[in-house]
Design a protein around this motif. Structure first.
Motif, PDB file in Angstrom:
ATOM      1  N   ILE A 284       0.838  -1.202   0.000  1.00  0.00           N
ATOM      2  CA  ILE A 284       0.000   0.000   0.000  1.00  0.00           C
ATOM      3  C   ILE A 284       0.876   1.256   0.000  1.00  0.00           C
ATOM      4  O   ILE A 284       0.573   2.223  -0.703  1.00  0.00           O
ATOM      5  N   SER A 285       1.984   1.234   0.753  1.00  0.00           N
ATOM      6  CA  SER A 285       2.897   2.391   0.729  1.00  0.00           C
ATOM      7  C   SER A 285       3.399   2.642  -0.684  1.00  0.00           C
ATOM      8  O   SER A 285       3.477   3.798  -1.130  1.00  0.00           O
TER       9      SER A 285
ATOM     10  N   PHE B 152      -9.535  -2.532   6.863  1.00  0.00           N
ATOM     11  CA  PHE B 152      -9.317  -1.562   5.789  1.00  0.00           C
ATOM     12  C   PHE B 152      -9.952  -0.209   6.089  1.00  0.00           C
ATOM     13  O   PHE B 152      -9.894   0.720   5.266  1.00  0.00           O
ATOM     14  N   GLY B 153     -10.556  -0.099   7.272  1.00  0.00           N
ATOM     15  CA  GLY B 153     -11.129   1.175   7.683  1.00  0.00           C
ATOM     16  C   GLY B 153     -12.295   1.614   6.821  1.00  0.00           C
ATOM     17  O   GLY B 153     -12.618   2.799   6.785  1.00  0.00           O
TER      18      GLY B 153
ATOM     19  N   LEU C 107      -6.707   1.883  -2.767  1.00  0.00           N
ATOM     20  CA  LEU C 107      -5.562   1.595  -3.643  1.00  0.00           C
ATOM     21  C   LEU C 107      -5.391   0.090  -3.817  1.00  0.00           C
ATOM     22  O   LEU C 107      -5.161  -0.408  -4.924  1.00  0.00           O
ATOM     23  N   PHE C 108      -5.514  -0.637  -2.704  1.00  0.00           N
ATOM     24  CA  PHE C 108      -5.377  -2.102  -2.777  1.00  0.00           C
ATOM     25  C   PHE C 108      -6.496  -2.679  -3.634  1.00  0.00           C
ATOM     26  O   PHE C 108      -6.262  -3.591  -4.427  1.00  0.00           O
TER      27      PHE C 108
ATOM     28  N   PRO D 179      -5.224   5.789   5.528  1.00  0.00           N
ATOM     29  CA  PRO D 179      -6.431   6.284   4.856  1.00  0.00           C
ATOM     30  C   PRO D 179      -6.257   6.247   3.336  1.00  0.00           C
ATOM     31  O   PRO D 179      -5.227   6.650   2.814  1.00  0.00           O
ATOM     32  N   GLY D 180      -7.258   5.711   2.659  1.00  0.00           N
ATOM     33  CA  GLY D 180      -7.182   5.599   1.199  1.00  0.00           C
ATOM     34  C   GLY D 180      -6.460   4.343   0.740  1.00  0.00           C
ATOM     35  O   GLY D 180      -6.497   3.991  -0.444  1.00  0.00           O
TER      36      GLY D 180
END
Ligand code: ADP
Ligand code: MG
Length: 285
Positions: A142-143, A213-214, A184-185, A179-180
């Motif tokens: 994710i980064s 995943f919030g 993206l994933f 967040p976000g």
């Protein structure tokens, strides 16, 4: 009775020059020994040696490319320590047909039960078989996607991660997703959907993915893709890391933290954005 080979110096010289031209350093090293063997009839040892060297070099490079830094193997996995795990299912996965079928393998279980070990070992197996593999913890993946998005290269980054026949995403659920990050994933998972195999490891049940995943909407969309052509393997054992200290660890930590069975089951497939509201069903194990 072996045919006698006349090894005149001029012939040996020519062979050496050819080997230099072909960049076969190992063969040059062992040429004299091998020529003696050739005299004794062992003609193909020279080439076998070079081929083995090249194969080992290929595997070594591919393992680095795949980020398979800690080499784990199936033969070093003690299945007797994890009786809830069906060895035959893992050995069937090691045949790598799931890669051809572009399936998603979920390895679920509490910490220390061998999820990373098994995913690495299957990755190593795939590399040996000549398949392209990429291993990454979810947070790193994710980064990388977030960085690419900031730099305006998200499309290329997703294309990069789609190149691998097998993408292994380790440690879903350990760290909170930024967040976000879920979105993206999702974009990556959606791009790979039905195009490439994945192995995912998690210490959290699917019902908890909204929290992981919030975002429950993104989690539902993710699971929709990730449970469609899926193999779910649940390990319900105790930690291998703590095996020699089991008596020092409180019972509630030691005992098998049973993971919720999948609560979400995908509906017929669609591509694109995460749906407005989730809900659907199915998985197969
Ligand atoms: P998880 O990813 O489930 O938290 P790991 O795969 O990282 O667990 O396992 C923790 C450590 O214990 C690793 O060094 C791994 O190689 C080892 N290990 C775990 N289970 C076994 C097993 N059944 N046999 C041999 N080694 C194991
Ligand atoms: Mg792990």
């Amino acid at each position: 009775m072996s045919a006698h080979v006349e090894l005149v110096p001029a012939l040996v010289d020519r062979i050496k020059k050819s080997l230099v031209g072909l960049k076969m350093p190992r063969a040059i090293e062992i040429l004299d020994v091998t020529l003696r063997r050739i005299e004794q009839g062992e003609v193909d040892a020279l080439l076998a040696e070079e081929l083995m060297l090249r194969e080992n070099r290929r595997i070594k490079t591919a393992l680095v490319m795949a980020r398979l830094s800690t080499i784990k193997t199936l033969s070093s996995f003690d299945f007797s320590f994890q009786p809830s795990l069906d060895k035959n299912r893992i050995m069937a996965l090691a045949e790598l047909e799931f890669i051809n079928r572009k399936e998603v393998v979920h390895l679920l279980g509490p910490p220390g039960t061998g999820k990373s070990h098994l995913s690495l070992a299957l990755g190593v197996q795939a590399v040996r078989a000549g398949r392209s593999v990429y291993f990454s913890p979810l947070s790193d993946l994710i980064s990388a996607l977030a960085k690419a998005e900031r730099e305006g290269t998200l499309r290329e980054k997703i294309r990069f991660f789609c190149r691998f026949a097998l993408l292994i995403v380790d440690e879903i659920g350990y760290l909170p997703v930024i967040p976000g990050g879920g979105n993206l994933f999702f974009q990556l998972v959606n791009a790979r959907y039905e195009r490439g195999a994945m192995i995912l490891t998690s210490n959290r049940g699917f019902a908890e993915w909204g929290e992981v995943f919030g975002d429950p909407v993104v989690a539902t969309a993710l699971l929709d893709r990730l449970l469609h052509h899926a193999v779910v393997i649940q390990i319900e054992g105790s930690s291998y890391r703590l095996r020699s200290h089991a008596d020092l660890v409180p019972e509630h930590i030691r005992s098998n933290a049973l993971i919720q069975p999948p609560a979400i089951t995908p509906s017929p497939k669609r591509r694109g954005r995460p749906p407005k509201n989730g809900g659907s069903d199915h998985s197969n194990g």
